[in-house]
Design a protein around this motif. Sequence first.
Motif, PDB file in Angstrom:
ATOM      1  N   HIS A  67       0.796  -1.229   0.000  1.00 33.59           N
ATOM      2  CA  HIS A  67       0.000   0.000   0.000  1.00 33.59           C
ATOM      3  C   HIS A  67       0.825   1.275   0.000  1.00 33.59           C
ATOM      4  O   HIS A  67       0.483   2.233  -0.667  1.00 33.59           O
ATOM      5  CB  HIS A  67      -0.968   0.015   1.191  1.00 33.59           C
ATOM      6  CG  HIS A  67      -2.216  -0.760   0.952  1.00 33.59           C
ATOM      7  ND1 HIS A  67      -2.220  -2.119   0.764  1.00 33.59           N
ATOM      8  CD2 HIS A  67      -3.500  -0.366   0.842  1.00 33.59           C
ATOM      9  CE1 HIS A  67      -3.456  -2.526   0.566  1.00 33.59           C
ATOM     10  NE2 HIS A  67      -4.260  -1.485   0.609  1.00 33.59           N
ATOM     11  N   ILE A 110       0.890  -6.202  -5.356  1.00 37.30           N
ATOM     12  CA  ILE A 110      -0.366  -5.954  -4.660  1.00 37.30           C
ATOM     13  C   ILE A 110      -0.911  -7.298  -4.170  1.00 37.30           C
ATOM     14  O   ILE A 110      -0.948  -8.279  -4.917  1.00 37.30           O
ATOM     15  CB  ILE A 110      -1.395  -5.275  -5.589  1.00 37.30           C
ATOM     16  CG1 ILE A 110      -0.811  -3.991  -6.183  1.00 37.30           C
ATOM     17  CG2 ILE A 110      -2.689  -4.978  -4.830  1.00 37.30           C
ATOM     18  CD1 ILE A 110      -1.653  -3.379  -7.282  1.00 37.30           C
ATOM     19  N   HIS A 112      -3.666  -8.646  -3.756  1.00 36.59           N
ATOM     20  CA  HIS A 112      -4.693  -9.371  -4.510  1.00 36.59           C
ATOM     21  C   HIS A 112      -4.208  -9.826  -5.888  1.00 36.59           C
ATOM     22  O   HIS A 112      -4.892 -10.545  -6.585  1.00 36.59           O
ATOM     23  CB  HIS A 112      -5.956  -8.518  -4.659  1.00 36.59           C
ATOM     24  CG  HIS A 112      -6.421  -7.997  -3.354  1.00 36.59           C
ATOM     25  ND1 HIS A 112      -6.641  -8.828  -2.273  1.00 36.59           N
ATOM     26  CD2 HIS A 112      -6.660  -6.743  -2.914  1.00 36.59           C
ATOM     27  CE1 HIS A 112      -7.001  -8.094  -1.242  1.00 36.59           C
ATOM     28  NE2 HIS A 112      -7.007  -6.826  -1.595  1.00 36.59           N
ATOM     29  N   ASP A 131      -8.393  -5.946   3.860  1.00 38.81           N
ATOM     30  CA  ASP A 131      -8.506  -5.058   2.709  1.00 38.81           C
ATOM     31  C   ASP A 131      -9.790  -5.390   1.973  1.00 38.81           C
ATOM     32  O   ASP A 131     -10.061  -6.549   1.686  1.00 38.81           O
ATOM     33  CB  ASP A 131      -7.308  -5.269   1.781  1.00 38.81           C
ATOM     34  CG  ASP A 131      -7.310  -4.245   0.672  1.00 38.81           C
ATOM     35  OD1 ASP A 131      -6.591  -3.244   0.811  1.00 38.81           O
ATOM     36  OD2 ASP A 131      -8.057  -4.430  -0.313  1.00 38.81           O
ATOM     37  N   HIS A 133     -10.781  -5.093  -1.032  1.00 42.70           N
ATOM     38  CA  HIS A 133     -10.748  -5.675  -2.381  1.00 42.70           C
ATOM     39  C   HIS A 133     -10.354  -7.144  -2.411  1.00 42.70           C
ATOM     40  O   HIS A 133     -10.064  -7.703  -3.472  1.00 42.70           O
ATOM     41  CB  HIS A 133      -9.891  -4.823  -3.308  1.00 42.70           C
ATOM     42  CG  HIS A 133     -10.556  -3.515  -3.581  1.00 42.70           C
ATOM     43  ND1 HIS A 133     -10.240  -2.372  -2.880  1.00 42.70           N
ATOM     44  CD2 HIS A 133     -11.580  -3.194  -4.403  1.00 42.70           C
ATOM     45  CE1 HIS A 133     -11.028  -1.392  -3.277  1.00 42.70           C
ATOM     46  NE2 HIS A 133     -11.855  -1.855  -4.202  1.00 42.70           N
ATOM     47  N   SER A 349      -3.175  -0.947 -10.285  1.00 45.31           N
ATOM     48  CA  SER A 349      -4.070  -1.340  -9.190  1.00 45.31           C
ATOM     49  C   SER A 349      -4.497  -2.805  -9.269  1.00 45.31           C
ATOM     50  O   SER A 349      -4.281  -3.475 -10.284  1.00 45.31           O
ATOM     51  CB  SER A 349      -5.326  -0.467  -9.121  1.00 45.31           C
ATOM     52  OG  SER A 349      -6.343  -0.979  -9.944  1.00 45.31           O
ATOM     53  N   CYS A 350      -5.134  -3.263  -8.192  1.00 43.77           N
ATOM     54  CA  CYS A 350      -5.585  -4.655  -8.154  1.00 43.77           C
ATOM     55  C   CYS A 350      -6.787  -4.875  -9.070  1.00 43.77           C
ATOM     56  O   CYS A 350      -7.188  -6.004  -9.299  1.00 43.77           O
ATOM     57  CB  CYS A 350      -5.905  -5.079  -6.725  1.00 43.77           C
ATOM     58  SG  CYS A 350      -7.172  -4.083  -5.918  1.00 43.77           S
ATOM     59  N   CYS A 410       0.523  -0.495  -4.873  1.00 44.55           N
ATOM     60  CA  CYS A 410      -0.806   0.114  -5.011  1.00 44.55           C
ATOM     61  C   CYS A 410      -0.714   1.508  -5.637  1.00 44.55           C
ATOM     62  O   CYS A 410      -1.596   1.938  -6.367  1.00 44.55           O
ATOM     63  CB  CYS A 410      -1.479   0.227  -3.648  1.00 44.55           C
ATOM     64  SG  CYS A 410      -1.851  -1.373  -2.914  1.00 44.55           S
ATOM     65  N   CYS A 413      -3.418   4.353  -6.844  1.00 48.44           N
ATOM     66  CA  CYS A 413      -4.782   3.903  -6.582  1.00 48.44           C
ATOM     67  C   CYS A 413      -5.288   4.574  -5.316  1.00 48.44           C
ATOM     68  O   CYS A 413      -6.454   4.946  -5.222  1.00 48.44           O
ATOM     69  CB  CYS A 413      -4.834   2.393  -6.433  1.00 48.44           C
ATOM     70  SG  CYS A 413      -6.436   1.800  -5.902  1.00 48.44           S
ATOM     71  N   LEU A 414      -4.396   4.727  -4.331  1.00 43.64           N
ATOM     72  CA  LEU A 414      -4.824   5.425  -3.113  1.00 43.64           C
ATOM     73  C   LEU A 414      -3.827   6.469  -2.647  1.00 43.64           C
ATOM     74  O   LEU A 414      -4.084   7.162  -1.664  1.00 43.64           O
ATOM     75  CB  LEU A 414      -5.153   4.436  -1.977  1.00 43.64           C
ATOM     76  CG  LEU A 414      -4.068   4.020  -0.981  1.00 43.64           C
ATOM     77  CD1 LEU A 414      -4.697   3.376   0.221  1.00 43.64           C
ATOM     78  CD2 LEU A 414      -3.074   3.141  -1.632  1.00 43.64           C
ATOM     79  N   ASN A 432     -10.235   1.569  -8.797  1.00 45.25           N
ATOM     80  CA  ASN A 432     -11.610   1.212  -8.448  1.00 45.25           C
ATOM     81  C   ASN A 432     -12.372   2.239  -7.618  1.00 45.25           C
ATOM     82  O   ASN A 432     -13.546   2.082  -7.365  1.00 45.25           O
ATOM     83  CB  ASN A 432     -11.573  -0.109  -7.676  1.00 45.25           C
ATOM     84  CG  ASN A 432     -10.483  -0.095  -6.614  1.00 45.25           C
ATOM     85  OD1 ASN A 432     -10.382   0.857  -5.839  1.00 45.25           O
ATOM     86  ND2 ASN A 432      -9.659  -1.111  -6.595  1.00 45.25           N
ATOM     87  N   ARG A 438      -9.169  10.562  -2.925  1.00 37.05           N
ATOM     88  CA  ARG A 438      -8.613   9.214  -2.962  1.00 37.05           C
ATOM     89  C   ARG A 438      -7.198   9.187  -3.561  1.00 37.05           C
ATOM     90  O   ARG A 438      -6.300   8.572  -3.039  1.00 37.05           O
ATOM     91  CB  ARG A 438      -9.543   8.314  -3.774  1.00 37.05           C
ATOM     92  CG  ARG A 438      -8.992   6.928  -4.086  1.00 37.05           C
ATOM     93  CD  ARG A 438      -9.136   6.004  -2.924  1.00 37.05           C
ATOM     94  NE  ARG A 438      -8.677   4.652  -3.253  1.00 37.05           N
ATOM     95  CZ  ARG A 438      -8.713   3.641  -2.403  1.00 37.05           C
ATOM     96  NH1 ARG A 438      -9.168   3.818  -1.196  1.00 37.05           N
ATOM     97  NH2 ARG A 438      -8.280   2.454  -2.743  1.00 37.05           N
TER      98      ARG A 438
HETATM   99  S1  SF4 Z   1      -7.688  -1.036  -4.138  1.00 33.12           S
HETATM  100 FE1  SF4 Z   1      -5.831   0.043  -4.550  1.00 33.12          FE
HETATM  101  S2  SF4 Z   1      -4.979   0.348  -2.526  1.00 33.12           S
HETATM  102 FE2  SF4 Z   1      -6.492  -1.255  -2.293  1.00 33.12          FE
HETATM  103  S3  SF4 Z   1      -5.345  -3.168  -2.600  1.00 33.12           S
HETATM  104 FE3  SF4 Z   1      -6.136  -2.545  -4.583  1.00 33.12          FE
HETATM  105  S4  SF4 Z   1      -4.470  -1.416  -5.514  1.00 33.12           S
HETATM  106 FE4  SF4 Z   1      -4.063  -1.497  -3.338  1.00 33.12          FE
END
Ligand code: SF4
Lengths: 469, 203
Positions: A67, A110, A112, A131, A133, A349-350, A410, A413-414, A432, A438
Motif C-alpha cells: 500500500h 499488490i 490481490h 482489505d 478488495h 491497481s488490483c 498500489c 490507486c490510493l 476502483n 482518494r
Molecule cells: S484497491 Fe488500490 S490500494 Fe487497495 S489493494 Fe487494490 S491497488 Fe491497493
Amino acid sequence: MSTDSPKTLFDKIWSDHLVKQRDDGTSLLYIDKHLVHEVTSPQAFEGLKIASRPVRRPSATVAVADHNVPTFNRENIEDEQSRIQVQTLANNTKEHGIEYFELSDKRQGIVHIIGPEQGITQPGMTMVCGDSHTSTHGAFGALAFGIGTSEVEHVLATQTIVQKPAKNMRISVNGDLPFGVTSKDLILYIIGQIGTAGGNGHVIEYAGSSLKPLSMESRMTICNMSIEAGARAGLISPDQITFDYLKGRPYAPTDEHWQQAIDYWSSLPSDTDAFYDKELVINSSEIAPMVTWGTSPEDVVAVSGLVPDPSSAKTENKKKSIERSLDYMGLKSGTKITDIKLDKIFIGSCTNGRIEDLRSVASIVKNKKIAPHVEGMIVPGSGLVKLQAEEEGLDVILKDAGFDWREAGCSMCLGMNPDQLKPEERCASTSNRNFEGRQGRGGRTHLMSPELAAASAIKGSIADIRDFD
Amino acid sequence: MDKFITLKGIAAPLPIVNIDTDMIIPKQFLKTIKRTGLGISLFYEMRYDHQGQELKNFILNTKPFNQSKILVAGDNFGCGSSREHAPWSLKDFGISCIISTSFADIFYNNCFQNGILPIVVSPENSKKLMDFASDQKEFEIDLPSQNISVEGEKIGFDIEPYRKERLIEGLDDIGITMNYEQSITDYELLQKKNKPWIFKDIK
Ligand code: SF4
C-alpha cells in the motif's frame, strides 16, 4: 438447510467451512488462506503480543508490503512512517514464522495480484485479508472478503472468523460483450445500476453467457469491484479456464492432489434450482464503455454520454449529492464526456494491473505518443507482472509512447506513497475508487478500463475507444 | 473493550450520503502502527483547510457539537475500505454511537469490535433525528431496551442479540472463540484428510 436441497456456490463453500454453529446465531467459519499487508496488520500483531497469543497456523498466511511502498528508488523508503510500517511487517512476520515477500523479491506486489499469481487462491477456499478488495479472489470461486484489523487479529489467533451467512444475489449477464466493452465496463455498468449499497448484506454471484469466455484476469476485475457495489464478496463458478490458469503455479495442487482438487472444484458451481434472495439479469448489448463522472463508483455514464444534470435527480438528497460531486470534480452538467481534458493517466491497481491489462494498453499506444500535456504512469500489479511485460517487450512500447514505467505496488490507486494527484488535477484511472481525495487531496478521478485510459492518454482527453484508431 | 450500555448527549447532524472511509479518515493517517491518536484527524478534509486550520463551518468544529458522542449521518455510512482506522478515529474523537439509514457491511462490523453502536433507523426517523440533532436536543440511547429517546419521543431499533450482548459485556471475540479450540482442531484434522491440498504450507 437440508443437505439435498439445491445450493448456491456460496452455500457450498459456507457449509464446507463451518466449524461450529453457535447458540447465539453466529457461525465460526474456518479460514483457509489469510493475506496480510503493512497497513492493516500492525495493530493486530500488537494485540496478539499484549495478550501473549501465538499465531495459530503461520503457514496459512502470506504477507507483502504494497500500500505505501514507493514505485521508484525503493531501496530506502524516504517517508519515515511508511518505512516503519514496512519494517514492522517484516519484523512481525519474522517473529511469527509467516512467509513475507520482501520488496526486493520479484514476487512482491499488490496482495490481490500475488494470491492468484502464486496459486494460493483456489476454488472452494475461504480467504480473508484486511482489505476490502479481497473480493477479487472470488473470481476463482473462492469465498473471499475484506475484514477489519480486529478480525485480522482473530484470524491470526484462531484461523477462524465469526460470521453470519450472507444473502445470495445473482447477476447474470448474457450475450457477447459489444465491441470496445471490457469486464471493467461490465462491472462499472452493474454498479451504476444497483448503486454502491445495492449489494449490502449479499454475496454477488456473477453468471451468464457473457462471463463464460472471459479470462481469469477479466473475471478478477469484476469480482474486485463487488465491494464498490456494497457486497463483501463476489463469486464466479470455477471452470476449465480457472483450472488452466492455476495449473503449475507454485502453490497449486500437484501430483495426485491435482485430480482430487479438480473433482472437488467441479462440484462447486451452484445447483440449477438454487435459491437467490435477489436476482438481476442484464443483456450485454445494454453495456457501452463506461466512465465515472463523480465521486462515487455508482456515478457512471457511457463514454458517449454527458455529465448529468442535478435537476434530473429523483430525490432531493440525490440532487445535492450530484451538485456536491460536480463541484468537487470541477465539471458542468451537459458537458460531453469526451470533451473532458486530462492531466494524468494511471494504469495499475488490483483492478487492472495484470499482464492482460498491460498488453491491451501496449497494443493501443504502440507507435503513438501520449498527448504532450498529459503525464502517464504505469504501475504493474506485481514484480512478476513487470518481468513478464519486460520479457514481451511491452515496457519498451509503453516507454516509447511516453509512459513512466514503475515498480509494483498500489501506488496512485490510493496515493499513500509519493504517487499522488495535486489539487484539481484530473486523472483517468484504471483503479476502483473515485472518492474525494482518494488519489491525492483535491484530485479528480475518472474510473475507466485500461483500453479507454490508453486511448485517452493519446488523445489528451477522455476518448471513446470505439472511435479510436 | 469498553462496555456500551446507555449514552446521553447531543448528537451531531451530518446529512451527507455515502460518507466513505476515505472521508472519515484519509489515507495519510493510515501509516500509524497504533490504534489511538486518530481523533484529531477524523473527517480531516472536511474539517481543516489546506493550511491545517479548522474550518469554522464544519459541524464537528462548532460548539457544542465538538463534544458530540453521537453522530446522525446520511445513508450508506462507512462505505469503501476495510480500514478499522475509521471506527478508531471516531472513537478517539469521542463518538460511540452512529445513527443512519444504512451502513456498509465491513464498517458496521468494525464498529462492534471497538465498542461503537451503529443504529439503523427508517428514512422518516432519520429525518426526525437529524432535525433534533440540529436543534441540539439531548439524545438518550438505551441499548438494553433498544431505544433512542429524544424530547419524549421513543424510537426503537433492531440489533442482533449476539452483538448486543458483546457490546453490553464489552466481550472480546478472540477469547470467546478460543473456547472452541477443540472444534477447530477436529475440523482441521478432518479437512486435512479430505482436502489435503488446501493445507499445503505457504513458505
Ligand atoms: S484497491 Fe488500490 S490500494 Fe487497495 S489493494 Fe487494490 S491497488 Fe491497493
